[in-house]
Structure formats: structure tokens, C-alpha cells
Design a protein around this motif. Structure first.
Motif, PDB file in Angstrom:
ATOM      1  N   THR A 213       0.790  -1.233   0.000  1.00  0.00           N
ATOM      2  CA  THR A 213       0.000   0.000   0.000  1.00  0.00           C
ATOM      3  C   THR A 213       0.822   1.283   0.000  1.00  0.00           C
ATOM      4  N   HIS A 214       2.065   1.196   0.487  1.00  0.00           N
ATOM      5  CA  HIS A 214       2.933   2.374   0.617  1.00  0.00           C
ATOM      6  C   HIS A 214       2.255   3.463   1.456  1.00  0.00           C
ATOM      7  N   ASP A 215       1.524   3.041   2.484  1.00  0.00           N
ATOM      8  CA  ASP A 215       0.821   4.023   3.315  1.00  0.00           C
ATOM      9  C   ASP A 215       1.679   4.549   4.462  1.00  0.00           C
ATOM     10  N   GLY A 216       2.826   3.924   4.709  1.00  0.00           N
ATOM     11  CA  GLY A 216       3.728   4.395   5.746  1.00  0.00           C
ATOM     12  C   GLY A 216       3.265   4.120   7.166  1.00  0.00           C
ATOM     13  N   MET A 217       2.190   3.339   7.322  1.00  0.00           N
ATOM     14  CA  MET A 217       1.634   3.086   8.645  1.00  0.00           C
ATOM     15  C   MET A 217       2.297   1.866   9.295  1.00  0.00           C
ATOM     16  N   ASP A 218       2.620   1.967  10.571  1.00  0.00           N
ATOM     17  CA  ASP A 218       3.311   0.893  11.281  1.00  0.00           C
ATOM     18  C   ASP A 218       2.372  -0.115  11.938  1.00  0.00           C
TER      19      ASP A 218
ATOM     20  N   PHE B  99      -7.007  -1.914   6.093  1.00  0.00           N
ATOM     21  CA  PHE B  99      -6.480  -1.047   5.052  1.00  0.00           C
ATOM     22  C   PHE B  99      -7.093   0.348   5.094  1.00  0.00           C
ATOM     23  N   LEU B 100      -7.678   0.726   6.214  1.00  0.00           N
ATOM     24  CA  LEU B 100      -8.362   2.016   6.281  1.00  0.00           C
ATOM     25  C   LEU B 100      -7.447   3.195   5.922  1.00  0.00           C
ATOM     26  N   PRO B 101      -6.206   3.265   6.442  1.00  0.00           N
ATOM     27  CA  PRO B 101      -5.353   4.387   6.019  1.00  0.00           C
ATOM     28  C   PRO B 101      -5.128   4.414   4.509  1.00  0.00           C
ATOM     29  N   ALA B 102      -4.890   3.245   3.924  1.00  0.00           N
ATOM     30  CA  ALA B 102      -4.679   3.188   2.476  1.00  0.00           C
ATOM     31  C   ALA B 102      -5.935   3.608   1.718  1.00  0.00           C
ATOM     32  N   MET B 103      -7.109   3.269   2.249  1.00  0.00           N
ATOM     33  CA  MET B 103      -8.353   3.635   1.584  1.00  0.00           C
ATOM     34  C   MET B 103      -8.595   5.148   1.647  1.00  0.00           C
ATOM     35  N   ILE B 104      -8.100   5.796   2.695  1.00  0.00           N
ATOM     36  CA  ILE B 104      -8.187   7.249   2.763  1.00  0.00           C
ATOM     37  C   ILE B 104      -7.229   7.875   1.747  1.00  0.00           C
ATOM     38  N   LEU B 105      -6.051   7.280   1.589  1.00  0.00           N
ATOM     39  CA  LEU B 105      -5.110   7.783   0.587  1.00  0.00           C
ATOM     40  C   LEU B 105      -5.679   7.685  -0.816  1.00  0.00           C
ATOM     41  N   LEU B 106      -6.477   6.656  -1.093  1.00  0.00           N
ATOM     42  CA  LEU B 106      -7.111   6.528  -2.403  1.00  0.00           C
ATOM     43  C   LEU B 106      -8.033   7.708  -2.686  1.00  0.00           C
ATOM     44  N   GLN B 107      -8.538   8.337  -1.626  1.00  0.00           N
ATOM     45  CA  GLN B 107      -9.402   9.504  -1.779  1.00  0.00           C
ATOM     46  C   GLN B 107      -8.604  10.811  -1.733  1.00  0.00           C
ATOM     47  N   ASN B 108      -7.276  10.665  -1.834  1.00  0.00           N
ATOM     48  CA  ASN B 108      -6.367  11.820  -1.748  1.00  0.00           C
ATOM     49  C   ASN B 108      -6.459  12.503  -0.388  1.00  0.00           C
ATOM     50  N   GLY B 109      -6.801  11.727   0.638  1.00  0.00           N
ATOM     51  CA  GLY B 109      -6.858  12.249   1.994  1.00  0.00           C
ATOM     52  C   GLY B 109      -5.496  12.218   2.667  1.00  0.00           C
ATOM     53  N   LYS B 110      -5.405  12.845   3.830  1.00  0.00           N
ATOM     54  CA  LYS B 110      -4.164  12.904   4.600  1.00  0.00           C
ATOM     55  C   LYS B 110      -4.308  12.043   5.844  1.00  0.00           C
ATOM     56  N   ILE B 111      -3.258  11.304   6.183  1.00  0.00           N
ATOM     57  CA  ILE B 111      -3.310  10.378   7.310  1.00  0.00           C
ATOM     58  C   ILE B 111      -2.122  10.600   8.241  1.00  0.00           C
TER      59      ILE B 111
ATOM     60  N   TRP C 196      -6.231  -4.725  -6.563  1.00  0.00           N
ATOM     61  CA  TRP C 196      -7.297  -4.710  -7.573  1.00  0.00           C
ATOM     62  C   TRP C 196      -8.203  -3.499  -7.374  1.00  0.00           C
ATOM     63  N   MET C 197      -8.554  -3.238  -6.127  1.00  0.00           N
ATOM     64  CA  MET C 197      -9.441  -2.121  -5.829  1.00  0.00           C
ATOM     65  C   MET C 197      -8.766  -0.791  -6.168  1.00  0.00           C
ATOM     66  N   LYS C 198      -7.474  -0.688  -5.868  1.00  0.00           N
ATOM     67  CA  LYS C 198      -6.751   0.548  -6.162  1.00  0.00           C
ATOM     68  C   LYS C 198      -6.766   0.841  -7.656  1.00  0.00           C
ATOM     69  N   LYS C 199      -6.639  -0.199  -8.453  1.00  0.00           N
ATOM     70  CA  LYS C 199      -6.635  -0.030  -9.906  1.00  0.00           C
ATOM     71  C   LYS C 199      -8.004   0.394 -10.416  1.00  0.00           C
TER      72      LYS C 199
END
Length: 237
Positions: free
Chosen positions: A145-150, A176-188, A223-226
Motif C-alpha cells: 500500500t505504501h501508506d507508511g503506517m506501522d 487497510f483504512l489508512p490506504a483507503m483514505i489515501l485513495l481519496q487523496n486524503g491525509k493520514i 485490484w481495488m486501487k486499480k
């Protein structure tokens, strides 16, 4: 009541913990940084959880509940909570109370400029096997995901509700909630929170659904990200 924040509490066979949940959350409501209400989501419990939940809600006007007809899983419980939230902010905490409700104030203090703030369990009080499997699973998820979350599995999060309601949740994707926020161009953002050993009840996750299952879910996320559709409306007539 002009509530600003809803705390979702997923419940599955937690009758041994619910009295403490009521006490701890009632205490938190007195010091909450935002006007807060509680939403239990009973995920088809087979013990006396529903009876206890109804008693708690009857005695506390800030507590409400949803009851599933059958067990559907944590992702479904969180999704139902999101869809039934009418406050600006929404968060959740596990009913085993291995994290502290008062730490919501730490997350709320940061949510202004972010769209999701998640806890990172500091000094985790879990078994070696549980800690190691979670560390491996989080490392795999970060690689995908490259979300940077630990610690995406930390059961203490605050999200802006407009973002939470847009998350296309599937079974297992609560991790995957942080990654799903990133998909919306949100900040985490992530910040350390307290962690405690489980006092009562039984853990719902083993090696399979803490390590192998999430690995499979990573491919579902890709798949969802794509395929994910993201848009913002500029004007409406």
C-alpha cells in the motif's frame, strides 16, 4: 444533542467485557474533546452480549446499538457503523479495551488537518507470536500500500465521516483504512497510544486471520486501487 463524534464499538461474544466497556466509555464521555456518542454494533453474538448492550443503552442516553442477524465479521460491523453515523467525525475501539478510550483525545487533537488519525500500539502487551505475526503482516501491507503506517490493525482510529462513508469496504479490508483514505487523496497520520493485555473474553484472531488472510487481502486491495473511482464535484445546478 449536537454530537460531533461517534465511537463505534464492534461486539462479538464479549459479555465478560461489556460492563467494563460501559464504565470506561462513560468515564471518557466526561472528558471527551468533542461531544461524543457511542454506537455498539453487535456482530451476531451468541452469548448474552445483546442483552447487556440493551441494558447499557437503556441506562445511558449517549449509547445506541445495531444488532446483526448473524455474524458477518469485523469489516461488516465497522461498515455498518460508518453508514449509521451522522456526526462529522467517527472512530472505533475494540470491545476488549486493549486500548484506552481517553487516547481518543490524542487523535482528535490531530484530526483537524488530517482525514484519518490512527493509533500505534506502544509497548504492546500481547504474546510473542501475536506481536511477531502482526509485525510481519504490517510490513507486507506497507509494501503493497505504501501508506507508511506501522500498525494498521490498531483498534483506535478517528476518521472524518465524509471519507469513512466513501470507503468501499470488503471483508478483511478494515486493516487497510489508512490506504483507503489515501485513495481519496486524503491525509493520514499515526501517533502512539497505550496498549493493555486482554483481561476477559477470548481473542477472535489467530495466525491465519492475522497473517495469511491479510496477505491475500493485499491482492484485493491492489485490484481495488486499480479500479477505484475518485471524483470531486465542482458545481451542481
Amino acid at each position: 444533542m449536537n454530537y460531533e463524534f461517534t465511537i463505534i464499538v464492534p461486539v462479538y461474544n464479549e459479555e465478560a467485557n461489556l460492563q467494563r466497556v460501559e464504565q470506561e466509555l462513560s468515564n471518557y464521555l466526561k472528558i471527551a474533546a468533542k461531544k461524543t456518542k457511542i454506537l455498539f454494533v453487535n456482530d451476531g453474538s451468541k452469548d448474552k452480549s445483546q442483552q447487556l448492550i440493551e441494558e447499557i443503552c437503556m441506562n445511558n442516553s449517549d449509547f445506541n446499538f445495531i444488532q446483526f442477524q448473524q455474524n458477518c465479521g469485523l469489516s461488516a460491523a465497522i461498515t455498518a457503523g460508518f453508514k449509521n453515523t451522522d456526526t462529522e467525525l467517527v472512530g472505533y475501539i475494540d470491545s476488549d479495551l486493549q486500548t484506552a478510550p481517553e487516547d481518543f483525545n490524542l487523535l482528535l487533537a490531530q484530526i483537524g488537518e488530517y482525514d484519518l488519525v490512527t493509533g500505534v500500539r506502544a509497548n504492546r502487551k500481547d504474546t510473542f507470536v501475536k506481536n511477531m505475526s502482526s509485525t510481519i503482516a504490517n510490513g507486507i501491507r506497507r509494501a503493497f500500500t505504501h501508506d507508511g503506517m506501522d500498525d494498521t490493525g490498531c483498534p483506535l482510529k478517528v476518521i472524518k465521516t465524509e471519507y469513512a462513508k466513501k470507503i468501499p469496504m470488503f471483508k478483511g479490508l478494515h486493516r487497510f483504512l489508512p490506504a483507503m483514505i489515501l485513495l481519496q487523496n486524503g491525509k493520514i497520520k499515526q501517533i502512539p497510544v497505550q496498549h493493555f493485555p486482554r483481561i476477559a473474553g477470548e481473542a477472535k484472531y489467530g495466525l491465519w486471520n492475522r497473517l495469511i488472510g491479510p496477505l491475500i487481502d493485499c491482492f484485493a486491495y491492489l485490484w481495488m486501487k486499480k479500479k477505484y473511482i475518485n471524483y470531486k464535484i465542482a458545481k451542481i445546478n
